[in-house]
Design an enzyme around this catalytic site. Structure first.
Site, short mmCIF file in Angstrom:
data_model
loop_
_atom_site.label_atom_id
_atom_site.label_comp_id
_atom_site.label_asym_id
_atom_site.label_seq_id
_atom_site.Cartn_x
_atom_site.Cartn_y
_atom_site.Cartn_z
N TYR A 98 -2.08 -0.56 3.45
CA TYR A 98 -2.22 -2.01 3.44
C TYR A 98 -3.40 -2.45 4.31
O TYR A 98 -4.01 -3.49 4.04
CB TYR A 98 -0.93 -2.68 3.91
CG TYR A 98 0.16 -2.63 2.86
CD1 TYR A 98 0.21 -3.56 1.84
CD2 TYR A 98 1.12 -1.63 2.89
CE1 TYR A 98 1.19 -3.52 0.86
CE2 TYR A 98 2.12 -1.58 1.92
CZ TYR A 98 2.14 -2.51 0.91
OH TYR A 98 3.13 -2.46 -0.06
N GLU A 140 9.82 -1.28 1.38
CA GLU A 140 9.51 0.08 0.95
C GLU A 140 10.09 1.11 1.91
O GLU A 140 10.57 2.17 1.48
CB GLU A 140 7.99 0.24 0.82
CG GLU A 140 7.44 -0.52 -0.39
CD GLU A 140 5.97 -0.89 -0.28
OE1 GLU A 140 5.25 -0.26 0.54
OE2 GLU A 140 5.53 -1.81 -1.00
#
Length: 398
Positions: A98, A140
């Site tokens: 990310y 996640e």
């Protein structure tokens, strides 16, 4: 969730960002793959990149998330985030990625919008990004913990079954002889293969067998290309090269299109084409659980010969005490089926109050069926769907 100052800035800049989001995501992927070519070869779907659908999905999710923050400041769009997180987890996306996305996405925003990206605008959209990214990381992480996922696992092909001219089913078991974890009907696995050019490409395929079996089963439709997108690299590779005894890499099962507390509520399972795969697993699960409430099975295909898993589709439905089966074919329909496209408006197809519906198939099919269900009084929250590939329908529901 979003600070008042950032909310005002995002609201004011959203039209400009929204108008340019397509160009922004195109620049983003160009920058990302130039800096990290391994991601394009070994993580991202090259076919979706060529067709532009991945860019559309990313643009849609960013715009939808920002809009949701403005319209519902006290409520997180968990349905949207959960769907993305399941896809990411099946691919093995890691938290540090990310940061990489952030770097290239915001550089692309600055390139496209130029002087319009003031420090205030940059800070506000930075807040939007990290609200979304951090939420995904948390979801996640939980998914990885629940699945016991520690990376892809080698599975041996123990059987290959030709279903139709374009669909093959692979039955696999752990190559190390280890245990097979259970799954929820409707989930998918990621299948990784190494292609002739050395790239490792990954695709998701719904599990089409019954939950609880000692092997896993997934069915693959060979994807033919067109003027926009090339032939499906992985589907064609699996069809052409993978036989009994070969080894594939599979993730643990993921996906949020699962039977949820069916109880005594009526169920409708609607599919078209290869969208039949999760529906067969759901029927198997309903039969195994002794579901005795009404179940309506609807499927559309080009012809009976193109209807993959047709025997299983029919057999599992026959095990249910109150099931009605309606098959629609564009051609060659027999006495037990209908000619034409799926039509829930027919008098002999009952859509009962409190029905919970599950849809899988091409997007135009699901849009049409969803509209028919809404017209019959099915609540939007009771209509669930699965999209094969980037979800261009994401967050566009009522």
């Amino acid at each position: 969730m979003l600070s008042e100052k950032s909310a005002a800035t995002v609201r004011a800049s959203l039209p400009a960002v929204g108008a340019a989001i397509g160009e922004i995501t195109e620049r983003f992927y160009a920058r990302l793959f130039a800096a990290h070519p391994d991601l394009r070869r070994n993580l991202f779907n090259r076919g979706n990149q060529a067709a532009g659908t991945q860019r559309q999905a990313l643009a849609g999710s960013i715009a939808a998330f920002a809009t949701h923050l403005l319209d519902h400041p006290d409520r997180r769009p968990d349905a949207m985030l959960g769907r993305i997180a399941h896809k990411h987890a099946s691919l093995g996306v890691a938290p540090e990625q990310y940061d990489v996305v952030h770097e290239h996405l915001f550089a692309a925003i600055a390139e496209v919008l130029g002087d319009a990206v003031t420090p205030e605008v940059a800070a506000a959209w930075d807040e939007v990004y990290w609200l979304m990214a951090n939420a995904l990381v948390v979801i996640e992480k939980r998914l990885y913990e629940e699945s016991g996922e520690s990376g892809p696992r080698p599975w041996e092909v123990v059987e290959r079954v030709t279903e139709t001219a374009d669909v093959v089913t692979f039955r696999v078991r752990p190559a190390d002889g280890g245990a097979v974890r259970g799954f929820r009907a409707g989930q998918y696995v990621s299948v990784g293969v190494t292609l002739p050019d050395g790239a490792r490409q990954i695709r998701q395929y719904s599990l089409s067998g019954a939950p609880g079996e000692s092997v896993r089963q997934f069915s693959v439709k060979r994807v033919a290309g067109d003027t926009v997108a090339p032939d499906g690299e992985v589907s064609n590779h699996l069809h052409a090269h993978v036989r009994e005894g070969d080894v594939l890499e599979l993730s643990e099962p993921y996906g949020d299109l699962v039977l949820g507390g069916a109880g005594d509520r009526p169920i409708l399972l609607a599919s078209a084409g290869i969208g039949v795969t999760p529906m067969v697993a759901m029927l198997a699960a309903l039969a195994a659980d002794g579901h005795d409430a009404p179940v309506t099975v609807v499927h559309g295909d080009r012809s009976p010969a193109d209807h993959a898993l047709r025997a299983e589709h029919t057999a599992y439905a026959a095990k249910l005490p109150d099931a009605a089966v309606h098959f629609f074919y564009e051609r060659d329909a027999g006495p037990d089926s209908r000619t034409g496209r799926v039509d829930l408006g027919r008098a002999d197809i009952a859509v009962r109050p409190a029905t919970r519906a599950y849809l899988c198939g091409p997007l135009p099919f699901m849009r049409a069926v969803r509209a028919q269900l809404l017209a019959k009084g099915v609540a939007p929250a009771d209509i669930h769907y699965e999209v094969f590939g980037p979800d261009l329908w994401l967050a566009r529901q009522d």
